[in-house]
Design a protein around this motif. Structure first.
Motif, PDB file in Angstrom:
ATOM      1  N   LEU A  17       0.625  -1.047  -0.115  1.00  0.00           N
ATOM      2  CA  LEU A  17      -0.036   0.017  -0.059  1.00  0.00           C
ATOM      3  C   LEU A  17       0.820   1.444   0.017  1.00  0.00           C
ATOM      4  N   LEU A  18       1.921   1.419   0.796  1.00  0.00           N
ATOM      5  CA  LEU A  18       2.972   2.243   0.896  1.00  0.00           C
ATOM      6  C   LEU A  18       3.708   2.620  -0.431  1.00  0.00           C
ATOM      7  N   ALA A  19       3.793   1.375  -0.994  1.00  0.00           N
ATOM      8  CA  ALA A  19       4.477   1.507  -2.260  1.00  0.00           C
ATOM      9  C   ALA A  19       3.673   1.873  -3.509  1.00  0.00           C
ATOM     10  N   ALA A  20       2.388   1.566  -3.391  1.00  0.00           N
ATOM     11  CA  ALA A  20       1.311   2.197  -4.205  1.00  0.00           C
ATOM     12  C   ALA A  20       1.253   3.708  -4.037  1.00  0.00           C
ATOM     13  N   PHE A  21       1.035   4.223  -2.926  1.00  0.00           N
ATOM     14  CA  PHE A  21       1.131   5.649  -2.627  1.00  0.00           C
ATOM     15  C   PHE A  21       2.467   6.228  -3.240  1.00  0.00           C
ATOM     16  N   PHE A  22       3.519   5.787  -2.781  1.00  0.00           N
ATOM     17  CA  PHE A  22       5.114   6.393  -3.634  1.00  0.00           C
ATOM     18  C   PHE A  22       4.840   6.599  -4.979  1.00  0.00           C
ATOM     19  N   SER A  23       4.326   5.319  -5.853  1.00  0.00           N
ATOM     20  CA  SER A  23       4.587   5.480  -7.104  1.00  0.00           C
ATOM     21  C   SER A  23       3.438   6.421  -7.675  1.00  0.00           C
ATOM     22  N   THR A  97      10.859 -14.373  -4.850  1.00  0.00           N
ATOM     23  CA  THR A  97      11.123 -13.213  -5.846  1.00  0.00           C
ATOM     24  C   THR A  97      10.148 -13.287  -6.781  1.00  0.00           C
ATOM     25  N   VAL A  98       9.375 -14.532  -7.167  1.00  0.00           N
ATOM     26  CA  VAL A  98       8.515 -14.487  -8.210  1.00  0.00           C
ATOM     27  C   VAL A  98       7.286 -13.702  -7.633  1.00  0.00           C
ATOM     28  N   ALA A  99       6.799 -14.200  -6.235  1.00  0.00           N
ATOM     29  CA  ALA A  99       5.640 -13.603  -5.799  1.00  0.00           C
ATOM     30  C   ALA A  99       5.612 -12.216  -5.609  1.00  0.00           C
ATOM     31  N   ILE A 100       6.753 -11.444  -5.017  1.00  0.00           N
ATOM     32  CA  ILE A 100       7.006 -10.058  -4.731  1.00  0.00           C
ATOM     33  C   ILE A 100       6.750  -9.211  -6.149  1.00  0.00           C
ATOM     34  N   THR A 101       7.693  -9.884  -7.002  1.00  0.00           N
ATOM     35  CA  THR A 101       7.941  -9.298  -8.326  1.00  0.00           C
ATOM     36  C   THR A 101       6.493  -9.003  -8.960  1.00  0.00           C
ATOM     37  N   ILE A 102       5.414 -10.017  -8.884  1.00  0.00           N
ATOM     38  CA  ILE A 102       4.205  -9.919  -9.574  1.00  0.00           C
ATOM     39  C   ILE A 102       3.503  -8.912  -8.656  1.00  0.00           C
ATOM     40  N   LEU A 103       3.636  -9.101  -7.361  1.00  0.00           N
ATOM     41  CA  LEU A 103       2.471  -8.266  -6.688  1.00  0.00           C
ATOM     42  C   LEU A 103       2.999  -6.779  -6.574  1.00  0.00           C
ATOM     43  N   VAL A 104       4.319  -6.173  -6.569  1.00  0.00           N
ATOM     44  CA  VAL A 104       4.784  -5.257  -6.837  1.00  0.00           C
ATOM     45  C   VAL A 104       4.704  -4.392  -8.221  1.00  0.00           C
ATOM     46  N   LEU A 105       4.956  -5.191  -9.179  1.00  0.00           N
ATOM     47  CA  LEU A 105       4.647  -4.865 -10.493  1.00  0.00           C
ATOM     48  C   LEU A 105       3.461  -4.444 -10.680  1.00  0.00           C
ATOM     49  N   PHE A 107       0.482  -4.150  -8.296  1.00  0.00           N
ATOM     50  CA  PHE A 107      -0.367  -3.497  -7.417  1.00  0.00           C
ATOM     51  C   PHE A 107       0.404  -2.107  -6.602  1.00  0.00           C
ATOM     52  N   ALA A 108       1.857  -2.277  -6.925  1.00  0.00           N
ATOM     53  CA  ALA A 108       2.405  -1.173  -6.288  1.00  0.00           C
ATOM     54  C   ALA A 108       3.120  -0.228  -7.552  1.00  0.00           C
ATOM     55  N   GLU A 109       3.125  -0.719  -8.831  1.00  0.00           N
ATOM     56  CA  GLU A 109       3.788   0.277  -9.771  1.00  0.00           C
ATOM     57  C   GLU A 109       2.765   0.453 -10.850  1.00  0.00           C
ATOM     58  N   VAL A 110       2.078  -0.476 -11.643  1.00  0.00           N
ATOM     59  CA  VAL A 110       1.618  -0.273 -12.944  1.00  0.00           C
ATOM     60  C   VAL A 110       0.124   0.065 -12.450  1.00  0.00           C
ATOM     61  N   LEU A 111      -0.637  -0.452 -11.542  1.00  0.00           N
ATOM     62  CA  LEU A 111      -1.890   0.249 -11.114  1.00  0.00           C
ATOM     63  C   LEU A 111      -2.119   1.547 -10.881  1.00  0.00           C
ATOM     64  N   PRO A 112      -1.007   1.657  -9.655  1.00  0.00           N
ATOM     65  CA  PRO A 112      -0.887   3.095  -9.046  1.00  0.00           C
ATOM     66  C   PRO A 112      -0.824   4.160 -10.090  1.00  0.00           C
ATOM     67  N   LYS A 113       0.374   3.953 -10.769  1.00  0.00           N
ATOM     68  CA  LYS A 113       0.634   4.710 -11.859  1.00  0.00           C
ATOM     69  C   LYS A 113      -0.277   4.902 -12.798  1.00  0.00           C
ATOM     70  N   THR A 114      -1.047   3.947 -13.343  1.00  0.00           N
ATOM     71  CA  THR A 114      -1.698   4.107 -14.599  1.00  0.00           C
ATOM     72  C   THR A 114      -3.085   5.041 -14.143  1.00  0.00           C
ATOM     73  N   TYR A 115      -3.374   4.952 -12.746  1.00  0.00           N
ATOM     74  CA  TYR A 115      -4.375   5.693 -12.104  1.00  0.00           C
ATOM     75  C   TYR A 115      -4.086   7.023 -12.103  1.00  0.00           C
ATOM     76  N   ALA A 116      -2.759   7.310 -11.607  1.00  0.00           N
ATOM     77  CA  ALA A 116      -2.370   8.807 -11.764  1.00  0.00           C
ATOM     78  C   ALA A 116      -2.261   9.396 -12.826  1.00  0.00           C
ATOM     79  N   ILE A 117      -1.696   8.764 -13.868  1.00  0.00           N
ATOM     80  CA  ILE A 117      -1.682   9.251 -15.215  1.00  0.00           C
ATOM     81  C   ILE A 117      -3.066   9.518 -15.740  1.00  0.00           C
ATOM     82  N   MET A 118      -4.078   8.606 -15.668  1.00  0.00           N
ATOM     83  CA  MET A 118      -5.263   9.040 -15.950  1.00  0.00           C
ATOM     84  C   MET A 118      -6.026  10.159 -15.380  1.00  0.00           C
TER      85      MET A 118
END
Length: 153
Positions: A17-23, A97-105, A107-118
């Motif tokens: 959640l914090l990573a999503a905020f920062f992104s 490594t696999v689980a965190i990469t998928i979760l971070v990518l 929920f903490a990167e693509v989704l929040p950045k896409t919303y912020a760009i929209m």
């Protein structure tokens, strides 16, 4: 055993959640419309004024947001790795490594950045007060990182 998983799972969720905020904050604060923020500030919008003040110190803001993002992402990875090593031995490293990469990518990167760009203006106005707090809390390490980067460049 299930209870012992709740604490690290909750901590990983908080990190995501914090990573999503920062992104989202990084994207929103840099993508917000400068002319619109200036117009809103002239109309008396205090959050727009804050967005403009934060944008004036863009390097420091980006540094603080990246520091926070990297910190929580690394913490989430370390927590997940520790738990999964307990369950699966050394193979837990790969699973984590696999689980965190998928979760971070997602929920903490693509989704929040896409919303912020929209919705950059709306996001920036909403997140600006929190970004101000992050800048204050992370000021000492951010200044140190800036000095190191400037020395290297």
């Amino acid at each position: 055993m299930a209870y012992s998983l709740l604490v690290p799972a909750g901590a990983v969720l908080l990190c995501l959640l914090l990573a999503a905020f920062f992104s989202s904050a990084e994207t929103a604060m840099t993508a917000a419309s400068r002319p619109r923020m200036m117009r809103l500030e002239q109309q008396g919008n205090s959050r727009a004024a804050l967005v403009n003040r934060l944008y004036e110190q863009k390097e420091r803001m980006i540094g603080a947001l990246l520091l926070g993002n990297n910190t929580v992402n690394i913490l989430a990875s370390a927590l997940t790795t520790g738990v999964l090593i307990g369950f699966f031995g050394d193979a837990g490293i790969v699973y984590a490594t696999v689980a965190i990469t998928i979760l971070v990518l997602i929920f903490a990167e693509v989704l929040p950045k896409t919303y912020a760009i929209m919705f950059p203006d709306r996001s920036a106005l909403f997140l600006a007060p929190l970004v101000r707090v992050v800048l204050f809390l992370f000021a000492p390490p951010t200044v140190a990182v800036e000095a190191i980067v400037k020395a290297i460049l």
